[in-house]
Design a protein around this motif. Structure first.
Motif, PDB file in Angstrom:
ATOM      1  N   GLN A  53     -24.833   3.357  17.951  1.00  0.00           N
ATOM      2  CA  GLN A  53     -25.227   1.951  17.835  1.00  0.00           C
ATOM      3  C   GLN A  53     -25.990   1.724  16.538  1.00  0.00           C
ATOM      4  O   GLN A  53     -26.738   2.597  16.094  1.00  0.00           O
ATOM      5  CB  GLN A  53     -26.129   1.566  19.011  1.00  0.00           C
ATOM      6  CG  GLN A  53     -25.454   1.681  20.354  1.00  0.00           C
ATOM      7  CD  GLN A  53     -26.435   1.494  21.491  1.00  0.00           C
ATOM      8  OE1 GLN A  53     -27.557   1.973  21.445  1.00  0.00           O
ATOM      9  NE2 GLN A  53     -25.995   0.781  22.518  1.00  0.00           N
ATOM     10  N   PRO A  54     -25.850   0.542  15.938  1.00  0.00           N
ATOM     11  CA  PRO A  54     -26.653   0.222  14.760  1.00  0.00           C
ATOM     12  C   PRO A  54     -28.141   0.305  15.114  1.00  0.00           C
ATOM     13  O   PRO A  54     -28.573  -0.235  16.137  1.00  0.00           O
ATOM     14  CB  PRO A  54     -26.253  -1.218  14.420  1.00  0.00           C
ATOM     15  CG  PRO A  54     -24.909  -1.394  15.057  1.00  0.00           C
ATOM     16  CD  PRO A  54     -24.939  -0.549  16.292  1.00  0.00           C
ATOM     17  N   ALA A  55     -28.886   1.009  14.275  1.00  0.00           N
ATOM     18  CA  ALA A  55     -30.318   1.207  14.517  1.00  0.00           C
ATOM     19  C   ALA A  55     -31.094   0.852  13.260  1.00  0.00           C
ATOM     20  O   ALA A  55     -30.607   1.014  12.137  1.00  0.00           O
ATOM     21  CB  ALA A  55     -30.585   2.654  14.918  1.00  0.00           C
ATOM     22  N   TYR A  56     -32.326   0.385  13.450  1.00  0.00           N
ATOM     23  CA  TYR A  56     -33.165  -0.101  12.355  1.00  0.00           C
ATOM     24  C   TYR A  56     -34.517   0.603  12.429  1.00  0.00           C
ATOM     25  O   TYR A  56     -35.202   0.533  13.450  1.00  0.00           O
ATOM     26  CB  TYR A  56     -33.289  -1.634  12.429  1.00  0.00           C
ATOM     27  CG  TYR A  56     -31.903  -2.207  12.387  1.00  0.00           C
ATOM     28  CD1 TYR A  56     -31.284  -2.443  11.172  1.00  0.00           C
ATOM     29  CD2 TYR A  56     -31.162  -2.367  13.549  1.00  0.00           C
ATOM     30  CE1 TYR A  56     -29.971  -2.868  11.116  1.00  0.00           C
ATOM     31  CE2 TYR A  56     -29.845  -2.788  13.502  1.00  0.00           C
ATOM     32  CZ  TYR A  56     -29.252  -3.029  12.283  1.00  0.00           C
ATOM     33  OH  TYR A  56     -27.941  -3.415  12.236  1.00  0.00           O
ATOM     34  N   LEU A  57     -34.864   1.296  11.327  1.00  0.00           N
ATOM     35  CA  LEU A  57     -36.071   2.104  11.263  1.00  0.00           C
ATOM     36  C   LEU A  57     -36.869   1.747  10.015  1.00  0.00           C
ATOM     37  O   LEU A  57     -36.318   1.176   9.069  1.00  0.00           O
ATOM     38  CB  LEU A  57     -35.705   3.585  11.171  1.00  0.00           C
ATOM     39  CG  LEU A  57     -34.739   4.161  12.189  1.00  0.00           C
ATOM     40  CD1 LEU A  57     -33.308   3.989  11.776  1.00  0.00           C
ATOM     41  CD2 LEU A  57     -35.033   5.623  12.375  1.00  0.00           C
ATOM     42  N   THR A  58     -38.125   2.140  10.005  1.00  0.00           N
ATOM     43  CA  THR A  58     -38.978   1.950   8.828  1.00  0.00           C
ATOM     44  C   THR A  58     -39.478   3.324   8.378  1.00  0.00           C
ATOM     45  O   THR A  58     -40.641   3.682   8.609  1.00  0.00           O
ATOM     46  CB  THR A  58     -40.162   1.014   9.148  1.00  0.00           C
ATOM     47  OG1 THR A  58     -40.868   1.542  10.267  1.00  0.00           O
ATOM     48  CG2 THR A  58     -39.682  -0.389   9.465  1.00  0.00           C
ATOM     49  N   PRO A  59     -38.633   4.118   7.722  1.00  0.00           N
ATOM     50  CA  PRO A  59     -38.999   5.499   7.392  1.00  0.00           C
ATOM     51  C   PRO A  59     -40.120   5.632   6.369  1.00  0.00           C
ATOM     52  O   PRO A  59     -40.868   6.610   6.409  1.00  0.00           O
ATOM     53  CB  PRO A  59     -37.698   6.096   6.856  1.00  0.00           C
ATOM     54  CG  PRO A  59     -36.904   4.932   6.382  1.00  0.00           C
ATOM     55  CD  PRO A  59     -37.285   3.785   7.270  1.00  0.00           C
ATOM     56  N   GLU A  60     -40.270   4.679   5.471  1.00  0.00           N
ATOM     57  CA  GLU A  60     -41.315   4.767   4.441  1.00  0.00           C
ATOM     58  C   GLU A  60     -42.709   4.601   5.044  1.00  0.00           C
ATOM     59  O   GLU A  60     -43.628   5.333   4.724  1.00  0.00           O
ATOM     60  CB  GLU A  60     -41.111   3.713   3.364  1.00  0.00           C
ATOM     61  CG  GLU A  60     -39.877   3.916   2.531  1.00  0.00           C
ATOM     62  CD  GLU A  60     -39.632   2.765   1.573  1.00  0.00           C
ATOM     63  OE1 GLU A  60     -40.453   1.817   1.517  1.00  0.00           O
ATOM     64  OE2 GLU A  60     -38.603   2.803   0.886  1.00  0.00           O
ATOM     65  N   THR A  61     -42.857   3.600   5.903  1.00  0.00           N
ATOM     66  CA  THR A  61     -44.175   3.281   6.448  1.00  0.00           C
ATOM     67  C   THR A  61     -44.355   3.748   7.890  1.00  0.00           C
ATOM     68  O   THR A  61     -45.479   3.810   8.371  1.00  0.00           O
ATOM     69  CB  THR A  61     -44.416   1.762   6.409  1.00  0.00           C
ATOM     70  OG1 THR A  61     -43.431   1.132   7.239  1.00  0.00           O
ATOM     71  CG2 THR A  61     -44.350   1.228   4.997  1.00  0.00           C
ATOM     72  N   LYS A  62     -43.228   4.016   8.555  1.00  0.00           N
ATOM     73  CA  LYS A  62     -43.260   4.362   9.988  1.00  0.00           C
ATOM     74  C   LYS A  62     -44.084   3.324  10.759  1.00  0.00           C
ATOM     75  O   LYS A  62     -44.844   3.643  11.675  1.00  0.00           O
ATOM     76  CB  LYS A  62     -43.792   5.774  10.196  1.00  0.00           C
ATOM     77  CG  LYS A  62     -42.943   6.827   9.508  1.00  0.00           C
ATOM     78  CD  LYS A  62     -43.373   8.209   9.869  1.00  0.00           C
ATOM     79  CE  LYS A  62     -42.657   9.299   9.120  1.00  0.00           C
ATOM     80  NZ  LYS A  62     -41.291   9.194   8.839  1.00  0.00           N
ATOM     81  N   SER A  63     -43.910   2.069  10.353  1.00  0.00           N
ATOM     82  CA  SER A  63     -44.736   0.990  10.888  1.00  0.00           C
ATOM     83  C   SER A  63     -44.253   0.418  12.207  1.00  0.00           C
ATOM     84  O   SER A  63     -44.901  -0.446  12.778  1.00  0.00           O
ATOM     85  CB  SER A  63     -44.828  -0.143   9.866  1.00  0.00           C
ATOM     86  OG  SER A  63     -43.543  -0.686   9.643  1.00  0.00           O
ATOM     87  N   GLY A  64     -43.136   0.850  12.674  1.00  0.00           N
ATOM     88  CA  GLY A  64     -42.640   0.262  13.905  1.00  0.00           C
ATOM     89  C   GLY A  64     -41.787   1.229  14.679  1.00  0.00           C
ATOM     90  O   GLY A  64     -41.632   2.392  14.315  1.00  0.00           O
ATOM     91  N   SER A  65     -41.240   0.749  15.741  1.00  0.00           N
ATOM     92  CA  SER A  65     -40.366   1.532  16.603  1.00  0.00           C
ATOM     93  C   SER A  65     -38.912   1.225  16.248  1.00  0.00           C
ATOM     94  O   SER A  65     -38.588   0.118  15.822  1.00  0.00           O
ATOM     95  CB  SER A  65     -40.639   1.157  18.059  1.00  0.00           C
ATOM     96  OG  SER A  65     -39.877   1.947  18.925  1.00  0.00           O
ATOM     97  N   THR A  66     -38.054   2.185  16.431  1.00  0.00           N
ATOM     98  CA  THR A  66     -36.634   1.983  16.166  1.00  0.00           C
ATOM     99  C   THR A  66     -36.074   0.915  17.102  1.00  0.00           C
ATOM    100  O   THR A  66     -36.347   0.906  18.298  1.00  0.00           O
ATOM    101  CB  THR A  66     -35.860   3.298  16.372  1.00  0.00           C
ATOM    102  OG1 THR A  66     -36.377   4.273  15.470  1.00  0.00           O
ATOM    103  CG2 THR A  66     -34.371   3.117  16.139  1.00  0.00           C
TER     104      THR A  66
END
Length: 102
Positions: A53-66
């Protein structure tokens, strides 16, 4: 805001969904990118496949949940988030009556 898909595999995940579900998933995708662009503390959003499934992450800041987008067995389209976050309950409170939480 509709950036190009990050890969052909992500694009294919959207293309395999039926038209009505695809449109809903694309609207959620645009909302994810638009919201992130307005919150500099989020940083860049990375789009990839997780569990197909398409997933959205914030790898630079790790500011949120996938967040993931998909088509549930009952039809339509869905936004999936980790069950130990308040993402879905916050969304339901902000947009009452515009969702079905399972």
């Amino acid at each position: 805001m509709n950036p190009p898909f990050s890969s052909e595999a992500v694009k294919a995940a959207f293309e395999t969904a039926q038209s009505d579900a695809r449109q809903g998933m694309l609207a959620l995708r645009a909302l994810i990118f638009k919201t992130a662009s307005r919150l500099p503390e989020v940083g860049a959003v990375k789009e990839e496949l997780r569990w197909g499934q398409p997933a959205y992450l914030t790898p630079e800041t790790k500011s949120g949940s996938t967040l993931r987008l998909g088509v549930p067995k009952t039809g339509g389209f869905a936004l999936y988030a980790h069950c130990q976050t308040d993402i879905i309950s916050s969304f339901a409170a902000t947009f009452p009556g515009q969702d079905r939480v399972e």
